[in-house]
Design an enzyme around this catalytic site. Sequence first.
Site, short mmCIF file in Angstrom:
data_model
loop_
_atom_site.label_atom_id
_atom_site.label_comp_id
_atom_site.label_asym_id
_atom_site.label_seq_id
_atom_site.Cartn_x
_atom_site.Cartn_y
_atom_site.Cartn_z
N SER A 22 0.90 -1.06 -0.10
CA SER A 22 -0.42 -0.11 0.15
C SER A 22 0.89 1.16 -0.02
O SER A 22 0.28 2.61 0.34
CB SER A 22 -0.90 0.21 1.19
OG SER A 22 -0.18 -0.23 2.35
N THR A 155 -38.08 28.48 -9.60
CA THR A 155 -38.78 27.10 -9.39
C THR A 155 -39.34 25.98 -10.78
O THR A 155 -39.92 26.67 -11.52
CB THR A 155 -40.22 27.29 -8.39
OG1 THR A 155 -41.45 27.14 -9.31
CG2 THR A 155 -40.11 27.83 -7.61
N HIS A 156 -39.16 24.52 -10.90
CA HIS A 156 -38.87 24.17 -11.94
C HIS A 156 -38.50 24.67 -13.12
O HIS A 156 -38.91 24.24 -14.63
CB HIS A 156 -40.27 23.81 -12.48
CG HIS A 156 -41.95 23.46 -10.98
ND1 HIS A 156 -41.77 21.68 -11.43
CD2 HIS A 156 -42.49 24.32 -10.49
CE1 HIS A 156 -42.45 21.92 -9.69
NE2 HIS A 156 -42.89 23.39 -9.66
N SER A 277 -12.81 27.78 -27.04
CA SER A 277 -13.21 25.90 -27.46
C SER A 277 -11.90 26.28 -28.87
O SER A 277 -11.44 27.97 -29.47
CB SER A 277 -14.67 26.82 -28.39
OG SER A 277 -14.40 25.31 -30.19
N LYS A 283 -16.58 31.05 -28.26
CA LYS A 283 -17.01 30.56 -27.12
C LYS A 283 -15.78 31.08 -25.62
O LYS A 283 -14.83 31.21 -25.99
CB LYS A 283 -16.62 29.17 -27.36
CG LYS A 283 -17.74 28.24 -28.65
CD LYS A 283 -18.95 28.16 -27.81
CE LYS A 283 -18.54 26.37 -27.37
NZ LYS A 283 -19.80 26.27 -27.26
N GLU A 290 -18.07 23.97 -14.72
CA GLU A 290 -18.36 22.34 -15.15
C GLU A 290 -17.90 21.44 -14.55
O GLU A 290 -17.89 20.17 -14.14
CB GLU A 290 -18.11 22.30 -16.42
CG GLU A 290 -19.14 23.05 -17.42
CD GLU A 290 -18.95 23.32 -18.56
OE1 GLU A 290 -19.90 22.98 -19.61
OE2 GLU A 290 -18.16 23.50 -19.05
N LYS A 325 -8.20 3.65 1.97
CA LYS A 325 -7.27 5.65 1.64
C LYS A 325 -7.23 5.94 0.14
O LYS A 325 -7.26 7.34 0.56
CB LYS A 325 -5.50 5.44 2.00
CG LYS A 325 -6.04 5.07 3.40
CD LYS A 325 -4.10 4.39 3.90
CE LYS A 325 -4.27 3.36 4.95
NZ LYS A 325 -4.63 2.28 5.09
N1 ARG Z 1 -0.86 -1.35 5.49
C1 ARG Z 1 -2.04 -2.07 5.98
C2 ARG Z 1 -3.82 -1.17 5.86
O1 ARG Z 1 -3.38 -0.15 5.44
C3 ARG Z 1 -1.21 -1.65 7.46
C4 ARG Z 1 -2.14 -2.57 8.05
C5 ARG Z 1 -1.50 -3.82 8.00
N2 ARG Z 1 -1.78 -4.70 9.46
C6 ARG Z 1 -1.91 -6.44 9.20
N3 ARG Z 1 -2.58 -7.08 9.74
N4 ARG Z 1 -1.23 -6.24 7.75
O2 ARG Z 1 -4.43 -0.84 6.28
#
Ligand code: ARG
Length: 457
Positions: A22, A155-156, A277, A283, A290, A325
């Site tokens: 990760s 409205t609408h 454009s 334009k 947007e 994440k």
């Molecule tokens: N990279 C992992 C995460 O983002 C860290 C936690 C890993 N824990 C494990 N037991 N493998 O969740």
Amino acid sequence: MALWGGRFQGETSALFKLFNDSLPVDYRLFEQDVVGSIAWADAIASVGIITATECSDLKTALNELLVEVNGDPAIILASGAEDIHSFVESALIAKVGDLGKKLHTGRSRNDQVATDLKLWCQSEGAALLARLESLHAELLALAEREFDAVMPGYTHLQRAQPITFGHWCLAYVEMIERDISRLADALTRANTCPLGSGALAGTAYKMDRHALAAALNFASPTLNSLDSVSDRDHVVELCSTASISMMHLSRMAEDLIFFNSGEANFISLSDEVTSGSSLMPQKKNPDALELIRGKTGRVYGSLVGILTTMKALPLAYNKDMQEDKEGLFDVVDSWAICLDMAALVLSGLKVNRPNALLAAQQGYANSTELADYLVSKGMPFREAHHVVGEVVVAAIAKQIPLEEFSLAELKTFAAIIEDDVYPNLTIEACLAKRDVLGGTALPQIQQAIAAKKSALK
Ligand code: ARG
């Protein structure tokens, strides 16, 4: 080298490493991981796992690492580590040798990543609050500049009643205020420290988790270790708060795109936030708006993504949660840049007053006033509504506004109509009548702006 090699005899496949690592995403938690590790060094020193000298050596090395990486951030990704926690630990071991191997005593990556991410949410959340407040200020400033610029309200998407541009701005001020309160509320709930929860059952070293939480600036420690390592409500709440706010921004963008269209032409956007454009020289496209409207979709996507990832996950940590994440980071980046862009668009926006006024005068936006006039002369509202409907049909047939009918013509619809009807049908009268809390009458708008500004102080 992986942190967990001892249990394994065979090599992991290259594909697995690519799939499992990760670091390409969680490198953004570097600073939080170092800060968390410094607090953890103190915590394990407090229970005698390392000496005071070892603790201070570890902290010195961690601070050095912080400086080195800030000088050359590329070293994180170049390391090929599994994740940011492995990177920090390996870098520490490279600096202080065996002492570095003591830091992870009593800690798991499960409570570590939960802590890092909550620290990240707190600092990004504070920056987002500041951006929301800047946009709020920009909207208030625009409301003040254009408080009396008349335009049609819809409205609408049908012209309904005249309002002012200041009144329109204040509607979005209300939305931003709710966004600010929602974000502050989410951050308050996320203000608890998971560190010391271990892998799932609590750390085996009897430390003061209140002190640990305080060292990391959290309001308090989390209270159940299973929940600590498996809770991602803060991610869901940031994504949902962002989604609601982006919903507001996308509505504002859509309103402005329409106001800026050739058909409406109520406003002009600055050259700073529009593009041309490649083919059509005439334009000037509202790209910034947007894109705000467009980015709303991916923010919603991340919200649905994290909710779906978390759905039905058994307690406690599961690797599924590593997927938390990428979406969150994208949500925060997208929301932040959209807030900044919205503020920039508003700062250079000009209202084309004559056009907006003309549009408000057309479309029979004063029909309600005529009905209210009939009510004031004793006619029940439902009947007045019907009569005015007939007047509008006749006016459309004659292609004139209501106020261009002669009194004699108006009397054929209702004999109670007198000469005093005409002052009621002006734009000024339409606006002035709405002099009630929240209404579009100019004194109400001025009071609302003044109240918002004094609340800021
Ligand atoms: N990279 C992992 C995460 O983002 C860290 C936690 C890993 N824990 C494990 N037991 N493998 O969740």
